[in-house]
Scaffold this motif. Structure first.
Motif, PDB file in Angstrom:
ATOM      1  N   ALA A  86      63.831  95.867  47.250  1.00 18.27           N
ATOM      2  CA  ALA A  86      63.929  95.218  45.927  1.00 18.27           C
ATOM      3  C   ALA A  86      62.961  95.884  45.005  1.00 18.27           C
ATOM      4  N   THR A 100      65.574 101.393  38.536  1.00 23.01           N
ATOM      5  CA  THR A 100      66.616 101.430  37.096  1.00 23.01           C
ATOM      6  C   THR A 100      65.700 100.559  36.396  1.00 23.01           C
ATOM      7  N   ILE A 136      67.082  91.710  41.123  1.00 24.14           N
ATOM      8  CA  ILE A 136      68.096  90.742  41.376  1.00 24.14           C
ATOM      9  C   ILE A 136      69.123  91.400  42.505  1.00 24.14           C
ATOM     10  N   SER A 137      69.024  92.779  43.096  1.00 20.55           N
ATOM     11  CA  SER A 137      70.466  92.976  43.592  1.00 20.55           C
ATOM     12  C   SER A 137      69.321  92.536  45.042  1.00 20.55           C
ATOM     13  N   GLY A 138      68.456  92.150  44.782  1.00 17.66           N
ATOM     14  CA  GLY A 138      67.531  92.689  46.692  1.00 17.66           C
ATOM     15  C   GLY A 138      67.708  93.537  47.115  1.00 17.66           C
ATOM     16  N   ASP A 139      66.759  93.508  48.687  1.00 15.95           N
ATOM     17  CA  ASP A 139      66.683  94.244  49.835  1.00 15.95           C
ATOM     18  C   ASP A 139      68.223  94.462  50.042  1.00 15.95           C
ATOM     19  N   ASP A 140      68.431  96.468  50.517  1.00 15.13           N
ATOM     20  CA  ASP A 140      69.484  96.453  51.147  1.00 15.13           C
ATOM     21  C   ASP A 140      69.441  96.189  53.002  1.00 15.13           C
ATOM     22  N   ILE A 162      67.321  93.958  37.027  1.00 14.52           N
ATOM     23  CA  ILE A 162      68.352  94.071  37.648  1.00 14.52           C
ATOM     24  C   ILE A 162      67.851  94.654  39.185  1.00 14.52           C
ATOM     25  N   GLY A 163      67.432  95.496  38.864  1.00 10.63           N
ATOM     26  CA  GLY A 163      66.781  95.929  40.750  1.00 10.63           C
ATOM     27  C   GLY A 163      66.079  94.901  41.211  1.00 10.63           C
ATOM     28  N   ARG A 193      67.800 103.087  53.101  1.00 10.47           N
ATOM     29  CA  ARG A 193      67.667 101.766  52.487  1.00 10.47           C
ATOM     30  C   ARG A 193      66.748 101.151  51.810  1.00 10.47           C
ATOM     31  N   LYS A 224      64.283  99.677  44.188  1.00  6.09           N
ATOM     32  CA  LYS A 224      65.418  99.724  43.180  1.00  6.09           C
ATOM     33  C   LYS A 224      64.943  98.688  41.624  1.00  6.09           C
TER      34      LYS A 224
END
Length: 184
Positions: free
Chosen positions: A132, A139, A113-117, A110-111, A129, A135
């Motif tokens: 990935a 998570t 897939i959410s990618g970089d800020d 999940i982290g 910031r 994150k």
């Protein structure tokens, strides 16, 4: 070539004889809890052998003890037994480990897939910031804790076999009990 075929025949003979005398499960021990009709206590051990009108329970949980067949057992008549509960040895620990690894993998995915800020806007004095990978780690840890809890619950489930002192109930469940006994 003649020597090779003689050696091959000898090896096959010994392999066959070793396989023929194996009636002990080699790698699985199931913990057993027995509750009785007329006693408030329960007995804990390992289901060793299933007989026609009784069961044998051992207190040893080491598989090496069963290969020598020098295990002390207690015999319980079926008419005394209320229920038999069975769970594989160390299943709670395996459940915790599997749940933690699965939870960490799902949270990490999940982290990722959410990618970089997105980059911080110019002129801001404070910007938080995350990448990935960060994150995924953030998570993954809470998901692994939750997964470990779920794995502990799943691993603690016991197979419940009601006997109720009845030989008929015992005979109906005999094949099920044979799956969990050390001696087949």
């Amino acid at each position: 070539m003649k020597y090779f075929s003689i050696i091959a025949m000898i090896v096959l003979y010994f392999l066959n004889s070793v396989n023929a005398q194996d009636n002990i499960q080699k790698n699985k021990i199931y913990r057993t809890w027995i509750t009785f009709n007329n006693k408030p206590l329960q007995t804990e051990g390992v289901l060793y052998e299933i007989k026609d009108s009784s069961i044998l329970v051992s207190s040893s949980v080491a598989i090496k003890d069963y290969s020598t067949d020098r295990v002390e057992t207690l015999k319980f008549n079926i008419n005394e037994i209320e229920t038999i509960k069975i769970r594989r040895k160390n299943s709670v620990g395996r459940g915790i480990l599997t749940g933690a690894i699965t939870g960490f993998a799902v949270g990490g995915l999940i982290g990722l897939i959410s990618g970089d800020d997105p980059p911080c806007p110019q002129g801001t004095w404070f910007c938080f910031r995350l990448t990935a990978g960060e994150k995924a780690l953030i998570t993954g840890i809470p998901f692994s804790i939750g997964g470990a809890g779920i794995g502990a619950l799943v691993g603690s489930v016991k197979v419940n076999i009601p006997i109720n002192g009845s030989i008929d109930n015992y005979n109906k469940n005999k094949n099920e009990l044979l799956k969990y006994s050390i001696k087949q």
